[in-house]
Design an enzyme around this catalytic site. Structure first.
Site: not given
Ligand code: PAF
Length: 283
Positions: A60, A31, A36, A184
């Site tokens: 996570q 996404a 990014h 985000s």
């Molecule tokens: O920041 C993120 O998008 C995630 O926590 C990461 C570092 C890609 C790990 O899944």
């Protein structure tokens, strides 16, 4: 640009390119947005070969609904990455990464007992599991992380130090929408109205950063919380003013080190985080 889905395929490609130990690596959960893309562009400018991973890491997420709702759009992501000049996109399945449960438990001490670590139990253990796995597979020389996830960055640095990994962690600045909202992937889940109102979060942080020493640390944190909560779309989960190394709550402006104000705020059902380094001194 190569799209690779298996660990074996990625290792073979890196061997073919003679790229072990010198690759630039940008881990993402997809996404993708301009935040990014700025990480990827920096990586492309500093490394011969860049690998971007796209993987929504289940370990996570402490809330299964959050994992289910997390935005996914591989085709759009590939379109954006194509334009950056990155060479490899690694987009494995959960089964490829976790053929069995990952039982490793990390201990990050006081770094993980506040803020995100406190409110999302197990989150940083999952982040450390996936990032350490990726580091092992990609063997990067440099890896790039955004400063919006300020505590994550501290955790990753600690993990690299504990595991003695030969990778340089490169922190990259927060990228914001025109109205100041920190970029985000979760912003995609906001309605148009929520997106407008979510800008109150960064506006309040910037305002707090003016002559902040006129208030005590506690007064400033309370002012931030009250100001954000006044907006009917927003509910503060935490406001913490911490030092930028140990991430421990600052008691007085005279405490050592740079101070960072970190917040987590719900905008409707969407949980957003942001932070600002407190820089303006009036003394
Ligand atoms: O920041 C993120 O998008 C995630 O926590 C990461 C570092 C890609 C790990 O899944």
């Amino acid at each position: 640009m190569f799209l690779i889905e298996t660990i074996k395929g990625l290792k073979n490609k890196l061997n073919e390119l003679k790229e072990t130990g010198t690759t630039g690596f940008v881990p993402t959960m997809g996404a993708l947005h301009d935040g990014h893309i700025s990480l990827v562009r920096q990586a492309v400018s500093e490394n011969k070969t860049v690998v971007v991973s796209i993987f929504v890491n289940p370990t996570q997420f402490n809330d299964p609904k959050d994992l289910e709702r997390y935005p996914r759009n591989l085709n759009a992501d590939l379109g954006l990455l194509e334009k950056t000049g990155c060479q490899i996109v690694f987009a494995p399945t959960p089964e490829e990464i976790y053929p069995g449960p990952d039982t490793r438990r990390f201990n990050f001490g006081a770094l993980e007992t506040i803020m995100e670590g406190k409110h999302r139990p197990g989150h940083f253990n999952g982040v450390a599991q996936i990032v350490s796995k990726f580091f092992d597979i990609v063997q990067p020389g440099k890896a790039y992380f955004g400063l919006k996830d300020f505590q994550q960055l501290a955790i990753i640095k600690e993990m690299v130090s504990q595991l003695k990994l030969p990778v340089e962690i490169v922190p990259c600045p927060i990228v914001r929408e025109k109205n100041g909202l920190a970029m985000s992937s979760r912003n995609e889940l906001l309605s148009a109205e929520e997106r407008i109102n979510a800008a109150v979060i960064s506006k309040t942080l910037f305002e707090a950063n003016k002559p902040f020493e006129q208030k005590s640390v506690r007064e400033l944190a309370e002012w931030i919380s009250e100001t954000i909560n006044k907006n009917p779309y927003l509910t503060v989960e935490y406001v913490e003013i911490v030092d930028n190394r140990q991430l421990q709550p600052v008691k007085s402006w005279d405490d050592e080190g740079e101070k960072v104000c970190c917040v987590a705020v719900f905008c409707g059902k969407v949980r957003l985080i942001d932070n600002v380094v407190l820089t303006k001194k009036t003394k």
